[in-house]
Scaffold this active site. Structure first.
Site, mmCIF file in Angstrom:
data_model
loop_
_atom_site.group_PDB
_atom_site.id
_atom_site.type_symbol
_atom_site.label_atom_id
_atom_site.label_comp_id
_atom_site.label_asym_id
_atom_site.label_seq_id
_atom_site.Cartn_x
_atom_site.Cartn_y
_atom_site.Cartn_z
ATOM 1 N N HIS C 62 -42.896 23.571 99.091
ATOM 2 C CA HIS C 62 -43.935 23.793 98.086
ATOM 3 C C HIS C 62 -45.159 22.918 98.335
ATOM 4 O O HIS C 62 -45.248 21.788 97.881
ATOM 5 C CB HIS C 62 -43.357 23.484 96.692
ATOM 6 C CG HIS C 62 -44.131 24.096 95.577
ATOM 7 N ND1 HIS C 62 -43.582 24.993 94.688
ATOM 8 C CD2 HIS C 62 -45.419 23.968 95.187
ATOM 9 C CE1 HIS C 62 -44.491 25.382 93.819
ATOM 10 N NE2 HIS C 62 -45.616 24.761 94.091
ATOM 11 N N LEU C 65 -52.088 24.056 100.590
ATOM 12 C CA LEU C 65 -52.924 23.644 101.733
ATOM 13 C C LEU C 65 -54.407 23.943 101.504
ATOM 14 O O LEU C 65 -55.254 23.510 102.268
ATOM 15 C CB LEU C 65 -52.456 24.328 103.020
ATOM 16 C CG LEU C 65 -51.186 23.737 103.648
ATOM 17 C CD1 LEU C 65 -50.812 24.489 104.908
ATOM 18 C CD2 LEU C 65 -51.368 22.247 103.948
ATOM 19 N N ASP C 307 -44.701 19.688 95.970
ATOM 20 C CA ASP C 307 -45.801 20.249 95.177
ATOM 21 C C ASP C 307 -47.104 19.499 95.497
ATOM 22 O O ASP C 307 -47.904 19.186 94.613
ATOM 23 C CB ASP C 307 -45.503 20.222 93.674
ATOM 24 C CG ASP C 307 -46.437 21.165 92.884
ATOM 25 O OD1 ASP C 307 -47.263 21.861 93.509
ATOM 26 O OD2 ASP C 307 -46.340 21.183 91.638
ATOM 27 N N HIS C 311 -56.677 17.285 95.617
ATOM 28 C CA HIS C 311 -58.006 17.568 95.066
ATOM 29 C C HIS C 311 -58.984 16.553 95.629
ATOM 30 O O HIS C 311 -58.583 15.465 96.046
ATOM 31 C CB HIS C 311 -57.996 17.463 93.533
ATOM 32 C CG HIS C 311 -57.164 18.508 92.872
ATOM 33 N ND1 HIS C 311 -57.562 19.819 92.772
ATOM 34 C CD2 HIS C 311 -55.938 18.440 92.309
ATOM 35 C CE1 HIS C 311 -56.629 20.505 92.148
ATOM 36 N NE2 HIS C 311 -55.625 19.703 91.855
ATOM 37 N N PHE C 325 -54.918 19.360 87.532
ATOM 38 C CA PHE C 325 -53.535 18.951 87.774
ATOM 39 C C PHE C 325 -53.314 18.829 89.278
ATOM 40 O O PHE C 325 -53.854 19.616 90.055
ATOM 41 C CB PHE C 325 -52.576 20.023 87.250
ATOM 42 C CG PHE C 325 -52.550 20.138 85.751
ATOM 43 C CD1 PHE C 325 -51.819 19.230 84.992
ATOM 44 C CD2 PHE C 325 -53.221 21.163 85.105
ATOM 45 C CE1 PHE C 325 -51.765 19.346 83.606
ATOM 46 C CE2 PHE C 325 -53.181 21.282 83.726
ATOM 47 C CZ PHE C 325 -52.455 20.376 82.978
ATOM 48 N N GLY C 326 -52.502 17.895 89.685
ATOM 49 C CA GLY C 326 -52.065 17.868 91.070
ATOM 50 C C GLY C 326 -52.343 16.563 91.769
ATOM 51 O O GLY C 326 -53.346 15.898 91.512
#
Lengths: 303, 188, 427
Positions: C62, C65, C307, C311, C325-326
C-alpha cells in the site's frame, strides 16, 4: 505566584497559581479603566498586531482598547482584507509578521491549534484570542475575574454551563479554569452538542434541565450558533429554546447568570434575565479590558 | 549574612524629622487649605500616613491621603527590573486644584518621582506638586529635588538604603546596607 | 555481477528449511545457491552479513507514488529510491493519481516510468470505479490482461453498496482481489483525528471508530454474498480487527493489513497539533494499538503495509484542519516493525517478515516474497543492532512528514538487493 510564559495559548496548560497571578494583576488594571484618563504609558513603543482571521467585533475591540490604554501601537488585520484569506499560508503569515518585529500577536482563527503553531514560529508574544473549538483563554480569564469579583471565591462554587459545548472554545477554556480554581462544574446540553468523553475533564454532565441547574450558584449560558440545526445537531431553535432556554423560573433565586455574548435573545436566555440585576454580562465586558491589559502587561518583554 | 548594615537614623530621629517636615509643609503652604498627601507604594504610603497624623496633631484637620503605584509609568518595563505585581492605586479625591505632597522613602535617580508625576497628571490638574522624602542618597539622573527632606546621606552606588517601618520591619530605622561580597570584589 | 552474502541469519518465510545461518550466492540476478560456507568465485563481490538478518526483498502492499499527476509530492523515481532505502524490492501503488489508474494506458504508463526511472519493482492496484467516482465499474478484463491483480478506490469507499457487491462478484471471475478502503464518509467527513477525549480537548472534529467498523462489516458481508476474496486496507480499530477475526473463523477468504503508525502510536500524539500525526484512518487509542499488535501476532492481520502517502512540505505546514492526511512511511516501516513488534511485543521475527513479504505477495498474486535457489535475487539485509534516530531531512522520499521524527529505532536496513543489483546500501 508569577507568570513567566512567552505566550498565552490556553488555560489547560496554566497552573492555578498562574491563573491567580493574572487575575490579581487585572485588579490594578480595572482601577485604570475607571479613571477619567484611561491611559498609562506602560507599553509605549510596543506594537500589537491583532490578526483576526474570523469575524469578531467584541474581542478585537477589547484587545485594541486594552493595548491603547497601555499606550501600545495597535494594528488590526482582519480576514476580509488580508492576504491570509486569499490563501496565504500560515507559515508565510508567520514569517511576514515575524519580520515586522511586532511585540505581540493577538490571533483569532477558525483553526484549532494555529496560535500554537505561530508561537513556535515567531518571537512575538502570541495571545490566543480564540482558535476553532479549542480555547479562548482571555474569555475564561475575564469570566473567572468576574466570578471572583462577585462571589469572592471560586473554590466549591457550583457552576452550570449550558448550551453548545461541542463547538465552544469558551466552554473548554472555562471548564479548565473553573476546575483548576476548585469550582464544581456541571454541563447541560443535548447529547448532540456534547463532545465525546467530556466528563473525563472532571465535570458532571446532564442532558436536560433538572435539579442540578437549581443548585447552581452561577449559570453560564453559551451562545447557540443558529446554523447548528443544519447537520442534524438539533431539530430546531424552537425546541432548543423550550428545552434549554434559561429564564428566572428555571434557576435558583440566588443564582447569577453570565453569557460570553453576543446574545441570541429569546433562544438561549430571556431578555429580562440577560439584562436584569442578576446578570453579569456587562461586568464581563468591562472586566475583559482589565484582564487583557493584565495579559499584555505580564507578557511584556518575555523573549 | 553576607551583608553589612549601618544605622543611619534611629526611630526618634525619624519621628523628629517627620514632625519637622509636617510643620514645614504647613508653613510653606500657609496652612492646610487644599492640601492632600499621596504616598508612593510601598514605603511612601506608611510615611504619608504618619505625615497625615502629624499634621492632624498640629492643625486638627484630617487631610486626604491617596496611594500611588508607579509601576505602569516606569521607563524600565522591559528590563530585568520588571515587576510582575502591580499594586493598586487609590486616589479617592479629586486632585484638580489640590496642593499635592508626594511622599516617598528615598530619592535616588529621580526616575520613580518622574513616573509618579506622569501618573498624577493623568488624574487631573493639581495646583502644585511638592515632594517629601525621608532620605536623599544622591546620584540623581533627572533634574528633580525634594521640597522636604528628612536627611541627606552620601552613598555609593553599590550600597542600598533601607527605610524600615514598624508596619513591615517591626521597627522605625534607616540603614545603609552593603553587600559584603561586592566589597571584597572592590578590593576592601 | 556475482554476489556472495556471507554469514547472515536467513529469515525466509515459506521455506522452513532455508532459515538460519546460511550464505547466498547470487548470479545473473538469480539466487544460484543457498548453503553453508559458500565460496566466492573470481570477481565475486562479498557482503559480510555477520550478525545481520537476511530477508526476502520486502513487499509493500500500500504505497502512494503520486505519479502521474502529483509529482511535486513524489514521483516513481523518488518513491522507489525511498522504498529501496526502507528494504522494499516490490511496492504496490494505489490508483488515486491524476488521472487515476482506471484503464490500461495509465497502468502501462506507470509500468514504463517504473522501468525507466524506478530502482525496484512497481506493481499497481487499479480503481474499482471509473475515475474513482463510485458510479461505474472499470474494464476489469482489460486491466487483468495488463497485469493488474488488485482493485481499490483507496482514498474513498465505494459508497453504493450495490455497486460494491457487483464489483466483488465481477472481479471474482478473473480473479481480481478487491482492496477495501473502509470509511463511511458521512461519519468521517470534516474530521481531523480520532474521535475521543483527545479530540474533545483539542477542539478538533473527530472521526469515530464506527466510521471504519460499519464499512468493514458491510464489505465483509458483501464479500460473503458475492463469494469473493476481499482485502481490508489499513485497519485501525479494535472493532474492525475483531470483525475480520470472526469472518476468518467462518472460513471467509478475507485478509487485512495494518500500518506501522497504527501499531505504534495513539491519538495522544496529536496534542501539539503536529500535522505529521494527521493520517487517515486516524491514530486511535491505546486499546486499538494493542488490537493491531494482537492481530499481527495471531495472524488475523497478515500484512504490514506502510500507506506511504507523501505530501509536499508546504501542504503539511498548515493549520491542522487544513493539512492533508498522510505521512511518509517507507523509510521507517521495517525498523518500526522490528522495534515495536519484535523487541517490545515479542512477536516472532518470522511472523513479522511474512507480513512484509510472502503474505502481501500472495494478495498481489506475485510469486515472490521468499528466497529459493533459481528464484529472483531480491533480498534485504537488516542490521538488528544498529540504533538510529529518524531524521526526516535524510529521507529519499520527497515527503518529509513523519510522526517518528527524532525517535530512536533499533535495527536498520543495511543493503537492499533487487534482482541481483545493490539498489541501496547504508554507509
Amino acid at each position: 505566584m508569577s507568570f513567566t510564559r512567552k505566550d498565552l495559548l490556553g488555560i489547560e496548560e496554566l497552573s492555578a497559581g498562574e491563573i491567580q497571578s493574572l487575575l490579581v494583576a487585572a485588579v490594578s488594571f480595572k482601577e485604570i479603566i475607571e479613571r477619567n484618563v484611561k491611559k498609562v504609558p506602560t507599553l509605549r513603543g510596543k506594537t500589537i498586531i491583532n490578526l483576526f482571521l474570523e469575524p469578531s467585533t467584541r474581542t478585537r475591540i477589547s484587545f485594541e482598547l486594552a493595548g491603547k490604554y497601555l499606550s501600545a501601537d495597535v494594528i488590526n488585520i482582519s480576514a476580509g482584507g488580508s492576504s491570509v484569506s486569499k490563501g496565504e499560508s500560515l507559515l508565510d503569515t508567520a514569517k511576514t509578521l515575524e519580520a515586522m518585529k511586532a511585540d505581540y500577536l493577538v490571533v483569532r482563527t477558525p483553526f484549532a491549534g494555529a496560535p500554537l503553531y505561530l508561537a513556535k514560529m515567531v518571537k512575538s508574544a502570541v495571545i490566543n484570542a480564540g482558535d476553532g473549538a479549542h480555547e479562548h483563554p482571555t474569555q475564561a480569564l475575564l469570566d473567572l475575574f468576574t466570578i471572583q469579583e462577585k462571589f469572592q471565591q471560586i473554590r466549591s462554587l457550583k457552576v452550570a454551563i449550558i448550551g453548545d459545548i461541542s463547538h465552544s472554545r469558551v466552554a473548554r477554556s472555562n471548564i479548565w479554569g473553573l476546575l483548576k480554581l476548585g469550582a464544581e462544574v456541571t454541563l447541560i446540553a443535548p447529547p448532540t452538542l456534547l463532545p465525546i468523553d467530556i466528563e473525563k475533564m472532571g465535570v458532571k454532565v446532564r442532558f436536560k434541565i433538572d435539579d442540578e441547574l437549581k443548585k447552581a450558584d452561577l449559570v453560564y449560558v453559551l451562545r447557540l450558533q443558529r446554523e447548528r440545526q443544519r447537520g442534524g445537531l438539533l431539530p430546531g431553535l424552537r425546541e432548543y429554546a423550550r428545552l434549554y432556554g434559561i429564564n428566572s423560573s428555571r434557576i435558583s433565586k440566588k443564582a447569577m447568570v453570565m453569557h460570553p455574548g453576543p446574545l441570541n435573545q429569546g433562544i438561549e436566555i430571556d431578555d429580562e434575565l440577560a439584562y436584569g440585576p442578576r446578570s453579569l454580562v456587562t461586568d464581563q465586558v468591562t472586566n475583559g479590558l482589565a484582564v487583557r491589559m493584565a495579559v499584555l502587561y505580564l507578557l511584556v518583554g518575555k523573549k | 549574612m553576607a551583608t553589612k548594615k549601618m544605622l543611619a537614623m534611629d526611630s526618634s530621629e525619624i519621628k523628629r524629622a517627620l514632625r519637622r517636615i509636617a510643620s514645614e509643609i504647613i508653613e510653606k503652604n500657609n496652612g492646610t487649605n487644599e492640601l492632600a498627601i499621596v504616598g508612593m507604594v510601598t514605603k511612601g504610603v506608611f510615611l504619608g500616613n504618619r505625615l497625615v497624623k502629624e499634621i492632624n496633631c498640629l492643625e486638627d484637620v484630617a487631610i486626604p491621603m491617596g496611594v500611588l503605584d508607579t509601576t505602569l509609568y516606569r521607563d524600565d518595563v522591559n528590563s530585568k527590573n520588571f515587576r510582575p505585581r502591580v499594586e493598586q492605586t487609590e486616589i479617592n479625591f479629586d486632585i484638580n486644584g489640590k496642593k499635592i505632597i508626594l511622599v516617598d522613602d528615598v530619592i535616588y535617580t529621580g526616575r520613580t518621582v518622574r513616573a509618579a508625576l506622569d501618573a498624577l497628571m493623568d488624574f487631573g490638574r493639581p495646583q502644585c506638586i511638592q515632594l517629601a522624602v525621608m532620605i536623599d542618597r544622591g546620584h540623581r539622573e533627572l533634574p528633580i529635588s525634594a521640597d522636604y527632606l528628612g536627611k541627606l546621606i552620601e552613598t555609593r552606588k553599590d550600597e542600598q538604603v533601607l527605610v524600615a517601618v514598624k508596619e513591615i520591619e517591626k521597627e522605625d530605622m534607616v540603614y545603609i546596607v552593603k553587600d559584603k561580597k561586592k566589597s571584597v570584589k572592590d578590593g576592601k | 555481477m556475482n554476489l556472495l552474502i556471507k554469514n547472515g541469519d536467513l529469515v525466509n518465510p515459506g521455506k522452513p528449511k532455508l532459515n538460519g545461518k546460511l550464505d547466498l550466492l547470487v548470479k545473473q540476478g538469480k539466487i544460484a545457491k543457498i548453503g553453508e560456507n559458500l565460496k566466492a568465485g573470481k570477481g565475486c563481490q562479498v557482503i559480510d552479513a555477520t550478525r545481520q538478518y537476511v530477508f526476502p526483498g520486502l513487499v509493500d502492499l500500500h504505497v502512494h507514488l503520486r505519479e502521474p499527476g502529483h509529482e511535486y509530492k513524489e514521483d516513481i523515481a523518488s518513491g522507489t529510491k525511498a522504498a529501496a532505502r526502507g528494504g522494499f524490492t516490490t511496492i504496490n501503488c494505489m490508483p488515486n493519481t491524476e488521472p487515476p489508474i482506471d484503464n490500461r494506458s495509465v497502468v502501462e504508463f506507470v509500468r514504463e516510468v517504473a522501468k525507466a526511472s524506478g530502482v525496484i519493482r512497481v506493481v499497481t492496484t487499479a480503481c474499482i470505479t471509473k475515475g474513482r467516482a463510485g458510479k461505474e465499474l472499470v474494464e476489469m478484463a482489460d486491466l487483468y490482461e495488463a497485469g493488474v491483480r488488485t482493485l481499490s478506490d483507496d482514498g474513498d469507499m465505494v459508497e453504493d453498496a450495490h455497486l460494491m457487491r457487483r464489483a466483488l462478484e465481477y472481479a471474482g471471475m478473473f480473479p481480481l482481489t478487491i482492496i477495501s478502503h473502509a470509511e463511511v464518509a458521512g461519519l468521517s467527513r470534516g474530521g481531523d483525528m480520532n474521535e475521543g477525549f483527545v479530540s474533545t480537548k483539542l477542539g478538533l472534529k473527530g472521526i469515530p471508530a464506527a466510521a471504519e467498523e460499519i464499512a468493514v462489516a458491510r464489505d465483509i458481508r458483501l464479500a460473503e454474498l458475492a463469494k469473493a476474496r476481499l482485502h481490508l486496507a489499513h485497519l485501525s480499530t479494535t472493532g474492525s480487527i475483531e470483525l475480520l477475526r470472526t469472518a476468518q473463523k467462518r472460513g471467509l477468504p478475507i485478509t487485512g493489513e495494518v500500518t506501522p503508525h497504527h501499531f505504534t502510536l495513539t491519538d495522544e500524539e496529536t496534542v501539539g497539533y503536529d500535522t505529521s500525526t494527521k493520517v487517515n484512518p486516524p491514530l486511535r487509542e491505546r486499546q486499538d494499538v494493542l488490537a493491531c499488535v494482537r492481530g499481527i501476532e495471531d495472524g488475523t492481520i497478515s500484512c504490514i503495509a506502510t500507506d506511504h502517502a507523501p505530501h509536499a512540505g508546504f501542504e503539511k505546514e498548515r493549520e491542522y484542519s487544513r493539512a492533508p492526511f498522510g505521512i511518509s512511511g517507507l523509510e521507517t516501516a521495517v525498523s518500526l516493525a522490528f522495534t515495536e513488534l519484535h523487541l517490545k511485543h515479542k512477536i516472532p521475527l518470522a511472523t513479522i517478515i511474512a507480513a512484509l513479504t510472502i503474505n502481501p505477495a500472495r494478495i498481489l498474486a506475485l510469486d515472490i516474497g521468499t528466497l529459493a535457489e533459481n528464484g529472483p535475487a531480491s533480498l534485504t539485509i537488516f542490521d538488528p543492532n544498529l540504533k538510529w534516530r529518524v531524521e526526516p531531512s535524510a529521507f529519499l522520499s520527497k515527503g518529509k512528514s513523519t510522526p517518528f521524527a527524532g525517535r530512536e529505532l533499533t535495527g536498520r536496513v543495511s543493503s537492499t538487493i533487487y534482482n541481483g543489483r545493490l539498489v541501496y546500501q547504508f554507509d
